[in-house]
Design an enzyme around this catalytic site. Structure first.
Site, PDB file in Angstrom:
ATOM      1  N   THR A   1     -18.997  47.766 148.115  1.00 43.13           N
ATOM      2  CA  THR A   1     -20.215  47.018 148.249  1.00 43.13           C
ATOM      3  C   THR A   1     -20.753  47.458 149.804  1.00 43.13           C
ATOM      4  OG1 THR A   1     -19.514  45.300 147.163  1.00 43.13           O
ATOM      5  CG2 THR A   1     -21.233  44.912 148.713  1.00 43.13           C
TER       6      THR A   1
ATOM      7  N   ARG B   1     -21.177  41.820 133.727  1.00 43.51           N
ATOM      8  CA  ARG B   1     -20.504  40.928 134.743  1.00 43.51           C
ATOM      9  C   ARG B   1     -21.320  41.219 136.243  1.00 43.51           C
ATOM     10  NH1 ARG B   1     -18.633  42.741 140.364  1.00 43.51           N
ATOM     11  NH2 ARG B   1     -16.988  41.182 140.851  1.00 43.51           N
TER      12      ARG B   1
ATOM     13  N   GLY C   1     -21.030  40.039 140.404  1.00 44.94           N
ATOM     14  CA  GLY C   1     -20.227  39.539 141.069  1.00 44.94           C
ATOM     15  C   GLY C   1     -20.722  38.764 142.267  1.00 44.94           C
ATOM     16  N   ASP C   2     -20.007  38.739 143.610  1.00 43.90           N
ATOM     17  CA  ASP C   2     -20.435  37.854 144.674  1.00 43.90           C
ATOM     18  C   ASP C   2     -21.964  38.455 145.363  1.00 43.90           C
ATOM     19  OD1 ASP C   2     -19.477  39.012 147.512  1.00 43.90           O
ATOM     20  OD2 ASP C   2     -18.684  39.753 145.754  1.00 43.90           O
TER      21      ASP C   2
ATOM     22  N   GLY D   1     -15.329  39.919 143.981  1.00 44.96           N
ATOM     23  CA  GLY D   1     -16.268  38.882 143.804  1.00 44.96           C
ATOM     24  C   GLY D   1     -15.824  37.721 143.282  1.00 44.96           C
TER      25      GLY D   1
END
Length: 294
Positions: free
Chosen positions: A162, A190, A192-193, A216
């Protein structure tokens, strides 16, 4: 008296090995971006514009798990997420599970500026991107041989590439931006954060700006970016102590990762609990710092 300015950027945290094939190129990319961003802030540039520009450049570099360098899903495609937040107004924009927008962070900015929403996902987000005239690409634009080899080996490296940026401008405004291709071999769909406001990104002029990177599924459970801000707002903690406490809490539930953060006075913190995290910072006095390992 000139007000403080500062910027920090990251290129992901995880099981990074010393002397890796792209380490030198990634260090060079971070240093070059910090120099450009610092000059923009010195010239009176807005923190929101600066973090978007920095993340867009990282997306285009092909060196990180965001934009051009994004990892593959289990079905051999790319699904990208991004988000940003303006500390002056608490406005935010977020996008998830897209595969045809060259720069997801640009789409997140358009969502913030030109819709009443915070998050758009999938085909709806891409339809809006076309309406806005953003550059669209075929999904294979994001391909890279190295990422394909990662998928084929289904490796368990815990490398979370990231990218993100946080900044404080001359007007005292904070901003944060985050972009990612997610996890290698992730299930299609999916998320994530990174595009979740409060988890992968947060900015509030009263406290701090934060961009997170890591696993995440764990970061979301403790809403780590907002957690830092809350410890400062309600617990009276300074930035360094609050970010360190947030990483300890992440570790306590079995999570790994890191974050970059700037407070309203220009203090910078970049803690992590992985083998390494690509990170760098620059301040108004001319200092530029680049690091990967503890």
């Amino acid at each position: 008296m000139r007000k403080p300015i500062a910027i920090a950027i990251h290129g992901g945290a995880g099981a990074i090995k010393r002397g890796g094939r792209h380490e030198a190129a990634r260090r060079h990319e971070l240093k070059a971006l910090l120099a450009i961003a610092r000059e923009s802030l010195r010239d009176g540039g807005a923190s929101l514009d600066v973090v978007v520009a920095a993340v867009r450049s990282l997306e285009d570099s092909g060196l990180f798990d965001a934009g051009k360098g994004s990892v593959y899903t289990a079905d051999g495609r790319h699904e990208l997420d991004a988000a940003l937040m303006d500390g002056a107004t608490l406005r935010a924009g977020s996008v998830a599970a897209i595969g045809h927008v060259r720069n997801p962070i640009e789409l997140a900015r358009r969502i913030m500026d030109h819709t009443p929403h915070v998050m758009l996902v999938g085909t709806g987000a891409e339809a809006f991107a076309r309406e806005q005239g953003l550059e669209m690409v075929e999904n294979h634009y994001f391909d890279s041989p190295e990422r394909l080899e990662q998928l084929r080996r289904a490796q368990e490296e815990n490398v979370y590439g990231t990218v993100g940026a946080v900044a404080l401008d001359q007007h005292g405004n904070l901003a944060a931006a985050t972009s990612t291709g997610g996890m290698t071999n992730k299930r299609p769909g999916r998320v994530g954060d990174s595009p979740i406001i409060g988890s992968g990104v947060w900015a509030d002029n009263a406290t701090c700006a934060v961009s997170a990177t890591g696993h995440g599924e764990y970061i979301m459970r403790i809403v780590i970016a907002h957690e830092v801000s809350s410890m400062m707002r309600y617990g009276g903690m300074k930035l360094g102590r609050a970010t360190a406490a947030a990483i300890r809490r992440l570790a306590a539930i079995g999570g790994s990762g890191g974050l970059i953060a700037i407070d309203r006075r220009g203090a910078i913190a970049m803690p992590f609990n992985t083998a390494g995290m690509y990170r760098g910072s620059a301040t108004g006095d001319g200092r530029i710092s680049i690091s990967v390992f503890p």
